[in-house]
Design a protein around this motif. Sequence first.
Motif, PDB file in Angstrom:
ATOM      1  N   UNK A   1      50.387  32.199  39.705  1.00 36.59           N
ATOM      2  CA  UNK A   1      48.927  32.101  39.857  1.00 36.59           C
ATOM      3  C   UNK A   1      48.372  33.163  40.805  1.00 36.59           C
ATOM      4  N   UNK A   2      49.098  33.461  41.870  1.00 35.74           N
ATOM      5  CA  UNK A   2      48.640  34.480  42.818  1.00 35.74           C
ATOM      6  C   UNK A   2      48.630  35.863  42.167  1.00 35.74           C
ATOM      7  N   UNK A   3      49.654  36.153  41.368  1.00 36.40           N
ATOM      8  CA  UNK A   3      49.719  37.447  40.686  1.00 36.40           C
ATOM      9  C   UNK A   3      48.609  37.568  39.646  1.00 36.40           C
ATOM     10  N   UNK A   4      48.334  36.476  38.936  1.00 38.72           N
ATOM     11  CA  UNK A   4      47.232  36.496  37.959  1.00 38.72           C
ATOM     12  C   UNK A   4      45.903  36.743  38.655  1.00 38.72           C
ATOM     13  N   UNK A   5      45.710  36.105  39.801  1.00 38.88           N
ATOM     14  CA  UNK A   5      44.479  36.291  40.558  1.00 38.88           C
ATOM     15  C   UNK A   5      44.341  37.741  41.016  1.00 38.88           C
ATOM     16  N   UNK A   6      45.417  38.314  41.524  1.00 41.11           N
ATOM     17  CA  UNK A   6      45.387  39.708  41.965  1.00 41.11           C
ATOM     18  C   UNK A   6      45.124  40.639  40.784  1.00 41.11           C
ATOM     19  N   UNK A   7      45.744  40.361  39.661  1.00 36.72           N
ATOM     20  CA  UNK A   7      45.518  41.163  38.455  1.00 36.72           C
ATOM     21  C   UNK A   7      44.047  41.082  38.046  1.00 36.72           C
ATOM     22  N   UNK A   8      43.484  39.890  38.084  1.00 34.94           N
ATOM     23  CA  UNK A   8      42.069  39.711  37.740  1.00 34.94           C
ATOM     24  C   UNK A   8      41.172  40.480  38.698  1.00 34.94           C
ATOM     25  N   UNK A   9      41.512  40.451  39.966  1.00 32.27           N
ATOM     26  CA  UNK A   9      40.716  41.191  40.962  1.00 32.27           C
ATOM     27  C   UNK A   9      40.749  42.693  40.690  1.00 32.27           C
ATOM     28  N   UNK A  10      41.937  43.207  40.358  1.00 34.46           N
ATOM     29  CA  UNK A  10      42.044  44.647  40.063  1.00 34.46           C
ATOM     30  C   UNK A  10      41.231  45.009  38.823  1.00 34.46           C
ATOM     31  N   UNK A  11      41.280  44.157  37.812  1.00 33.01           N
ATOM     32  CA  UNK A  11      40.486  44.416  36.608  1.00 33.01           C
ATOM     33  C   UNK A  11      38.996  44.389  36.924  1.00 33.01           C
TER      34      UNK A  11
ATOM     35  N   UNK B  39      37.517  45.081  39.661  1.00 35.34           N
ATOM     36  CA  UNK B  39      37.130  46.277  40.417  1.00 35.34           C
ATOM     37  C   UNK B  39      36.854  47.462  39.496  1.00 35.34           C
ATOM     38  N   UNK B  40      37.489  47.481  38.339  1.00 37.50           N
ATOM     39  CA  UNK B  40      37.308  48.586  37.401  1.00 37.50           C
ATOM     40  C   UNK B  40      36.038  48.441  36.571  1.00 37.50           C
ATOM     41  N   UNK B  41      35.493  47.230  36.513  1.00 34.33           N
ATOM     42  CA  UNK B  41      34.312  46.977  35.696  1.00 34.33           C
ATOM     43  C   UNK B  41      33.039  47.183  36.505  1.00 34.33           C
TER      44      UNK B  41
END
Length: 82
Positions: free
Chosen positions: A47-57, A59-61
């Motif tokens: 869940x933490x990795x998914x959250x971090x992945x979502x945050x990185x995505x 930031x790109x939008x």
Amino acid sequence: MGEILVRNLDDAVIARLERRAALNGRSLEQELREVLAAAAPEAPLSPEERLEHSRRLREKLPDLRHVDVEALVRSGRDEDLA
């Protein structure tokens, strides 16, 4: 190590992969290895990795929180009526 043969791959897809490989300084074969490895991680994301992945995505939008959606809808509707 195994081998995979992919048949009937669209020429445009191959061209995009070749461009991607060139941009990354890799051969097409190595680029495909990287793409496939990234598409099939060894373990599901926590869940933490998914959250971090979502945050990185996110930031790109572009930040759309301040977009007046109603005005955009009205504008599109008005153009259709003109």
